[in-house]
Scaffold this active site. Structure first.
Site, PDB file in Angstrom:
ATOM      1  N   CYS A  18      36.012  35.463  -3.471  1.00  0.00           N
ATOM      2  CA  CYS A  18      35.222  36.643  -4.804  1.00  0.00           C
ATOM      3  C   CYS A  18      35.859  36.110  -5.917  1.00  0.00           C
ATOM      4  CB  CYS A  18      34.915  37.635  -3.963  1.00  0.00           C
ATOM      5  SG  CYS A  18      33.003  37.777  -3.162  1.00  0.00           S
ATOM      6  N   ARG A  64      26.498  34.516  -1.953  1.00  0.00           N
ATOM      7  CA  ARG A  64      26.467  34.081  -3.421  1.00  0.00           C
ATOM      8  C   ARG A  64      25.569  33.430  -3.958  1.00  0.00           C
ATOM      9  NH1 ARG A  64      32.141  34.994  -2.723  1.00  0.00           N
ATOM     10  NH2 ARG A  64      33.122  35.001  -0.791  1.00  0.00           N
TER      11      ARG A  64
END
Lengths: 219, 79
Positions: A55, A132
């Site tokens: 991330c 995601r």
């Protein structure tokens, strides 16, 4: 649907072409609503958690393309099931450790309200983290594209940028874009819908046709 | 709140925005253009300022309220 005294509300997830579901959410830059973005394009994306390596690499990547997106009237809005305090601490950490200032807001979706509206949680992969997901929402708040990646794989920022460019080119010029299209490449003219149009197209000097259904042109 | 806290202290963006409305009535687009703030941030800040009664909306134009003037003056004195 009621099963064993448990109410399971069946929600329809956003699909390409549908109106993006409205929300109001706490973010790292104050309370925001989806409707605050009317008139500009929006890349709404989720990530599994703050302070995680994939991330962090993605957020640095998103920040890198943010100036180009803004030139294209496009904003970025992140989301994870973390608190505002966590987001703020992570933003400060990324600034301190990587020298990158994350300028776009991040939704603190602790109650998963927005994540559930957008189908960002894949329960088979993780019931506590968002996957995601990327939703490209246009200036009229219509969902134009959806991308899903698993927890383990960071997204390709250049592809997201390319996707927004392609969608905006489609709107502006009424064209389609071929595989691996990049800005400046030839675009595809929508296929002729009648025999007459197909004949016309084959004789049109302003476009290049391999055959009546496959014609390209420069923008 | 993002643009004004419970002590009446304005954020830099809030101060910029309220300052611009002290001069003239503006639309959301005008404010975004003049301030360089993205439209989503302008809308979010205007909503908070409306809730805090620092500004007034009339015909899609925003102007500073008496309370807004006092808060802006206090923030200018505090700097």
């Amino acid at each position: 649907m009621i099963e064993n005294n448990v109410t399971n509300e069946v929600k329809s997830l956003p699909r390409i072409g549908s109106v993006a579901p409205e929300f109001e959410a706490a973010t790292s830059q104050g309370t925001l609503r989806l409707s605050d973005y009317k008139g500009s394009w929006l890349v709404l994306f989720s990530h599994p958690a703050d302070f995680t390596p994939v991330c962090t690499s993605e957020f640095i990547g998103f920040q890198e393309i943010y100036p180009q997106l803004r030139e294209m009237n496009t904003e970025l809005l992140g989301l994870s099931v973390d608190s505002v305090s966590s987001h703020v601490a992570w933003i400060r950490n990324v600034q301190e450790k990587f020298g990158v200032t994350l300028e776009f807001p991040i939704i603190a979706d602790l109650n998963k309200e927005v994540a559930q509206k957008y189908g960002m949680i894949m329960p088979e992969e993780s019931s506590t983290e968002t996957s995601r997901a990327v939703f490209v929402i246009d200036d009229k708040q219509i969902v134009r594209a959806i991308i899903y990646y698993p927890l383990s794989t960071g997204r390709n920022m250049q592809e997201i940028l390319r996707l927004v460019k392609a969608l905006q080119a489609t709107d502006e010029h009424n064209i389609a874009t071929p595989a691996n299209w990049q800005e400046g490449d030839k675009v595809l003219v929508p296929p002729a819908t009648t025999d007459e149009l197909a004949n016309e197209r084959m004789n049109d000097d302003s476009i290049e046709c391999i055959d009546w259904y496959y014609c390209t042109k420069k923008l | 709140m993002a643009c004004v806290n419970e002590k009446g202290q304005l954020s830099p963006a809030g101060k910029k925005l309220l300052g611009s409305l002290a001069v003239e009535s503006l639309t959301t687009q005008d404010i975004s253009k003049n301030s360089g703030l993205p439209i989503f941030k302008v809308r979010s800040n205007l909503r908070e300022m409306l809730n805090a009664e620092l500004i007034i909306e009339e015909n899609n134009q925003y102007k500073i309220s008496e309370k807004g003037k006092q808060i802006l003056e206090k923030n200018n004195l505090d700097k």
